[in-house]
Design a protein around this motif. Structure first.
Motif, PDB file in Angstrom:
ATOM      1  N   MET A   1       0.818  -1.200   0.000  1.00 48.07           N
ATOM      2  CA  MET A   1       0.000   0.000   0.000  1.00 48.07           C
ATOM      3  C   MET A   1       0.861   1.262   0.000  1.00 48.07           C
ATOM      4  SD  MET A   1      -3.077   1.012  -0.017  1.00 48.07           S
ATOM      5  CE  MET A   1      -4.239   2.162   0.537  1.00 48.07           C
ATOM      6  N   LEU A   2       1.954   1.269   0.773  1.00 50.47           N
ATOM      7  CA  LEU A   2       2.851   2.422   0.829  1.00 50.47           C
ATOM      8  C   LEU A   2       3.464   2.695  -0.540  1.00 50.47           C
ATOM      9  CD1 LEU A   2       4.423   4.605   2.376  1.00 50.47           C
ATOM     10  CD2 LEU A   2       6.169   2.861   2.826  1.00 50.47           C
ATOM     11  N   TYR A   3       3.886   1.640  -1.243  1.00 49.20           N
ATOM     12  CA  TYR A   3       4.497   1.826  -2.562  1.00 49.20           C
ATOM     13  C   TYR A   3       3.493   2.401  -3.566  1.00 49.20           C
ATOM     14  CZ  TYR A   3       8.661  -0.624  -1.018  1.00 49.20           C
ATOM     15  OH  TYR A   3       9.804  -0.988  -0.355  1.00 49.20           O
ATOM     16  N   ARG A   4       2.257   1.965  -3.483  1.00 50.24           N
ATOM     17  CA  ARG A   4       1.233   2.508  -4.373  1.00 50.24           C
ATOM     18  C   ARG A   4       1.028   3.989  -4.110  1.00 50.24           C
ATOM     19  NH1 ARG A   4      -3.419  -2.158  -4.143  1.00 50.24           N
ATOM     20  NH2 ARG A   4      -2.067  -3.856  -4.801  1.00 50.24           N
ATOM     21  N   TRP A   5       0.991   4.359  -2.841  1.00 50.19           N
ATOM     22  CA  TRP A   5       0.828   5.759  -2.478  1.00 50.19           C
ATOM     23  C   TRP A   5       2.022   6.584  -2.955  1.00 50.19           C
ATOM     24  CZ3 TRP A   5       3.430   9.205   0.709  1.00 50.19           C
ATOM     25  CH2 TRP A   5       2.753  10.392   0.978  1.00 50.19           C
ATOM     26  N   LEU A   6       3.222   6.048  -2.756  1.00 44.47           N
ATOM     27  CA  LEU A   6       4.424   6.746  -3.217  1.00 44.47           C
ATOM     28  C   LEU A   6       4.435   6.886  -4.741  1.00 44.47           C
ATOM     29  CD1 LEU A   6       7.143   5.208  -0.865  1.00 44.47           C
ATOM     30  CD2 LEU A   6       6.238   7.546  -0.821  1.00 44.47           C
ATOM     31  N   ALA A   7       3.996   5.861  -5.461  1.00 50.39           N
ATOM     32  CA  ALA A   7       3.926   5.937  -6.924  1.00 50.39           C
ATOM     33  C   ALA A   7       2.939   7.028  -7.349  1.00 50.39           C
ATOM     34  CB  ALA A   7       3.512   4.582  -7.509  1.00 50.39           C
ATOM     35  N   ASP A   8       1.799   7.118  -6.678  1.00 50.93           N
ATOM     36  CA  ASP A   8       0.838   8.181  -6.973  1.00 50.93           C
ATOM     37  C   ASP A   8       1.429   9.548  -6.676  1.00 50.93           C
ATOM     38  OD1 ASP A   8      -1.042   6.357  -7.824  1.00 50.93           O
ATOM     39  OD2 ASP A   8      -2.223   6.413  -5.967  1.00 50.93           O
ATOM     40  N   LEU A   9       2.187   9.638  -5.604  1.00 48.05           N
ATOM     41  CA  LEU A   9       2.832  10.900  -5.252  1.00 48.05           C
ATOM     42  C   LEU A   9       3.853  11.304  -6.324  1.00 48.05           C
ATOM     43  CD1 LEU A   9       3.281  13.184  -3.195  1.00 48.05           C
ATOM     44  CD2 LEU A   9       4.981  11.716  -2.091  1.00 48.05           C
ATOM     45  N   VAL A  10       4.639  10.356  -6.784  1.00 51.90           N
ATOM     46  CA  VAL A  10       5.614  10.639  -7.844  1.00 51.90           C
ATOM     47  C   VAL A  10       4.888  11.073  -9.114  1.00 51.90           C
ATOM     48  CG1 VAL A  10       7.352   9.607  -9.364  1.00 51.90           C
ATOM     49  CG2 VAL A  10       7.433   9.172  -6.909  1.00 51.90           C
ATOM     50  N   LEU A  11       3.790  10.420  -9.440  1.00 54.66           N
ATOM     51  CA  LEU A  11       3.004  10.795 -10.617  1.00 54.66           C
ATOM     52  C   LEU A  11       2.475  12.220 -10.489  1.00 54.66           C
ATOM     53  CD1 LEU A  11       1.801   9.963 -13.331  1.00 54.66           C
ATOM     54  CD2 LEU A  11      -0.186   9.124 -12.079  1.00 54.66           C
ATOM     55  N   ALA A  12       1.970  12.576  -9.323  1.00 54.15           N
ATOM     56  CA  ALA A  12       1.471  13.943  -9.097  1.00 54.15           C
ATOM     57  C   ALA A  12       2.612  14.952  -9.191  1.00 54.15           C
ATOM     58  CB  ALA A  12       0.774  14.033  -7.749  1.00 54.15           C
ATOM     59  N   GLN A  54      14.069  10.102 -21.221  1.00 57.21           N
ATOM     60  CA  GLN A  54      13.075   9.745 -20.229  1.00 57.21           C
ATOM     61  C   GLN A  54      13.383  10.485 -18.936  1.00 57.21           C
ATOM     62  OE1 GLN A  54      13.099   5.707 -18.575  1.00 57.21           O
ATOM     63  NE2 GLN A  54      10.992   5.560 -19.322  1.00 57.21           N
ATOM     64  N   CYS A  55      12.374  11.121 -18.395  1.00 55.60           N
ATOM     65  CA  CYS A  55      12.521  11.797 -17.116  1.00 55.60           C
ATOM     66  C   CYS A  55      12.815  10.750 -16.040  1.00 55.60           C
ATOM     67  CB  CYS A  55      11.231  12.556 -16.798  1.00 55.60           C
ATOM     68  SG  CYS A  55      11.274  13.403 -15.202  1.00 55.60           S
ATOM     69  N   PRO A  56      13.706  11.054 -15.118  1.00 61.59           N
ATOM     70  CA  PRO A  56      14.010  10.088 -14.052  1.00 61.59           C
ATOM     71  C   PRO A  56      12.810   9.742 -13.180  1.00 61.59           C
ATOM     72  CG  PRO A  56      15.604  11.897 -14.045  1.00 61.59           C
ATOM     73  CD  PRO A  56      14.551  12.244 -15.049  1.00 61.59           C
ATOM     74  N   LEU A  57      11.799  10.578 -13.183  1.00 58.88           N
ATOM     75  CA  LEU A  57      10.614  10.272 -12.384  1.00 58.88           C
ATOM     76  C   LEU A  57       9.836   9.085 -12.946  1.00 58.88           C
ATOM     77  CD1 LEU A  57       9.342  13.891 -11.637  1.00 58.88           C
ATOM     78  CD2 LEU A  57      10.513  12.329 -10.077  1.00 58.88           C
ATOM     79  N   THR A  58       9.937   8.853 -14.254  1.00 59.98           N
ATOM     80  CA  THR A  58       9.185   7.753 -14.869  1.00 59.98           C
ATOM     81  C   THR A  58       9.648   6.389 -14.361  1.00 59.98           C
ATOM     82  OG1 THR A  58       8.753   9.100 -16.813  1.00 59.98           O
ATOM     83  CG2 THR A  58       8.483   6.726 -17.061  1.00 59.98           C
ATOM     84  N   PRO A  59      10.943   6.066 -14.433  1.00 62.92           N
ATOM     85  CA  PRO A  59      11.352   4.763 -13.901  1.00 62.92           C
ATOM     86  C   PRO A  59      11.135   4.641 -12.392  1.00 62.92           C
ATOM     87  CG  PRO A  59      13.243   5.897 -14.894  1.00 62.92           C
ATOM     88  CD  PRO A  59      12.043   6.751 -15.098  1.00 62.92           C
ATOM     89  N   LEU A  60      11.241   5.767 -11.674  1.00 63.28           N
ATOM     90  CA  LEU A  60      10.979   5.718 -10.234  1.00 63.28           C
ATOM     91  C   LEU A  60       9.527   5.335  -9.985  1.00 63.28           C
ATOM     92  CD1 LEU A  60      11.692   6.167  -7.276  1.00 63.28           C
ATOM     93  CD2 LEU A  60      11.201   8.620  -7.628  1.00 63.28           C
ATOM     94  N   GLU A  61       8.628   5.955 -10.714  1.00 63.72           N
ATOM     95  CA  GLU A  61       7.208   5.621 -10.551  1.00 63.72           C
ATOM     96  C   GLU A  61       6.951   4.157 -10.909  1.00 63.72           C
ATOM     97  OE1 GLU A  61       2.888   6.353 -12.536  1.00 63.72           O
ATOM     98  OE2 GLU A  61       4.581   7.562 -13.235  1.00 63.72           O
ATOM     99  N   GLN A  62       7.523   3.701 -12.020  1.00 62.98           N
ATOM    100  CA  GLN A  62       7.324   2.308 -12.443  1.00 62.98           C
ATOM    101  C   GLN A  62       7.854   1.342 -11.380  1.00 62.98           C
ATOM    102  OE1 GLN A  62       5.480   1.402 -14.762  1.00 62.98           O
ATOM    103  NE2 GLN A  62       5.291   3.241 -15.976  1.00 62.98           N
ATOM    104  N   TYR A  63       9.014   1.641 -10.835  1.00 61.17           N
ATOM    105  CA  TYR A  63       9.599   0.805  -9.782  1.00 61.17           C
ATOM    106  C   TYR A  63       8.659   0.729  -8.574  1.00 61.17           C
ATOM    107  CZ  TYR A  63      12.525  -0.477  -5.828  1.00 61.17           C
ATOM    108  OH  TYR A  63      13.020  -1.073  -4.691  1.00 61.17           O
ATOM    109  N   LEU A  64       8.151   1.889  -8.172  1.00 65.26           N
ATOM    110  CA  LEU A  64       7.255   1.916  -7.013  1.00 65.26           C
ATOM    111  C   LEU A  64       5.965   1.161  -7.295  1.00 65.26           C
ATOM    112  CD1 LEU A  64       7.824   5.617  -5.917  1.00 65.26           C
ATOM    113  CD2 LEU A  64       8.567   3.552  -4.688  1.00 65.26           C
ATOM    114  N   ARG A  65       5.452   1.260  -8.505  1.00 65.64           N
ATOM    115  CA  ARG A  65       4.234   0.520  -8.861  1.00 65.64           C
ATOM    116  C   ARG A  65       4.494  -0.989  -8.820  1.00 65.64           C
ATOM    117  NH1 ARG A  65       0.616   3.840  -9.321  1.00 65.64           N
ATOM    118  NH2 ARG A  65       0.821   5.847 -10.345  1.00 65.64           N
ATOM    119  N   GLN A  66       5.635  -1.407  -9.350  1.00 64.08           N
ATOM    120  CA  GLN A  66       5.960  -2.835  -9.319  1.00 64.08           C
ATOM    121  C   GLN A  66       6.117  -3.333  -7.886  1.00 64.08           C
ATOM    122  OE1 GLN A  66       9.404  -3.106 -11.808  1.00 64.08           O
ATOM    123  NE2 GLN A  66       8.214  -3.016 -13.704  1.00 64.08           N
ATOM    124  N   ARG A  67       6.775  -2.524  -7.061  1.00 67.63           N
ATOM    125  CA  ARG A  67       6.935  -2.908  -5.651  1.00 67.63           C
ATOM    126  C   ARG A  67       5.584  -2.968  -4.933  1.00 67.63           C
ATOM    127  NH1 ARG A  67      11.568  -4.643  -3.181  1.00 67.63           N
ATOM    128  NH2 ARG A  67      10.628  -3.757  -1.343  1.00 67.63           N
TER     129      ARG A  67
END
Length: 139
Positions: A1-12, A54-67
């Motif tokens: 759940m934390l990783y999903r929230w962090l991925a949403d935060l990175v997306l925002a 590719q913006c560095p935020l994109t792979p970070l978001e993808q990583y967080l979504r996978q986690r």
């Protein structure tokens, strides 16, 4: 759940950065020093589009979504609405180049208008100062 929230935060944050890149020059009237943050951000955004990078935020978001156990972008409000704006379907190299040109052109117009208004304002103040000095001499 934390990783999903962090991925949403990175997306925002990613969306916020994109909006700042595109429209940040509008802040210059109120906060002229924002130029020191906006100009490098606008150049970065245009370079990413021009180079196809590719913006560095994109792979970070993808990583967080996978986690967080999510491979895609289905789900809540942020994922449904913001993802489509940041990662549109059918994004081609030509569209990326057009987006880069739009960012540069829009910011060039906004900077020119800011510079012109600021220059005109400084000229008006200078003229007022001269008028005040002339009035003081005649009194």
């Amino acid at each position: 759940m934390l990783y999903r929230w962090l991925a949403d935060l990175v997306l925002a944050l990613h969306l916020g950065f994109i909006l700042f890149v595109v429209l940040g020059a509008l802040l210059l009237r109120r906060w002229p020093r924002a130029i020191y943050l906006h100009l490098p951000a606008a150049v970065w955004g245009a370079l990413i589009e021009f180079t196809g990078g590719q913006c560095p935020l994109t792979p970070l978001e993808q990583y967080l979504r996978q986690r967080g156990g999510r491979p895609g972008y289905r789900g809540g409000f942020i994922e449904h609405y913001l993802t489509a704006a940041i990662y549109p379907n059918g994004l081609t190299r030509g569209i990326q180049l057009a987006l880069g040109l739009i960012v540069l052109a829009l910011n060039a117009v906004l900077y020119w208008r800011w510079w012109r208004v600021d220059r005109d304002r400084a000229h008006d103040v200078e003229s007022d100062d001269r008028s005040d000095q002339a009035r003081n001499r005649s009194v």
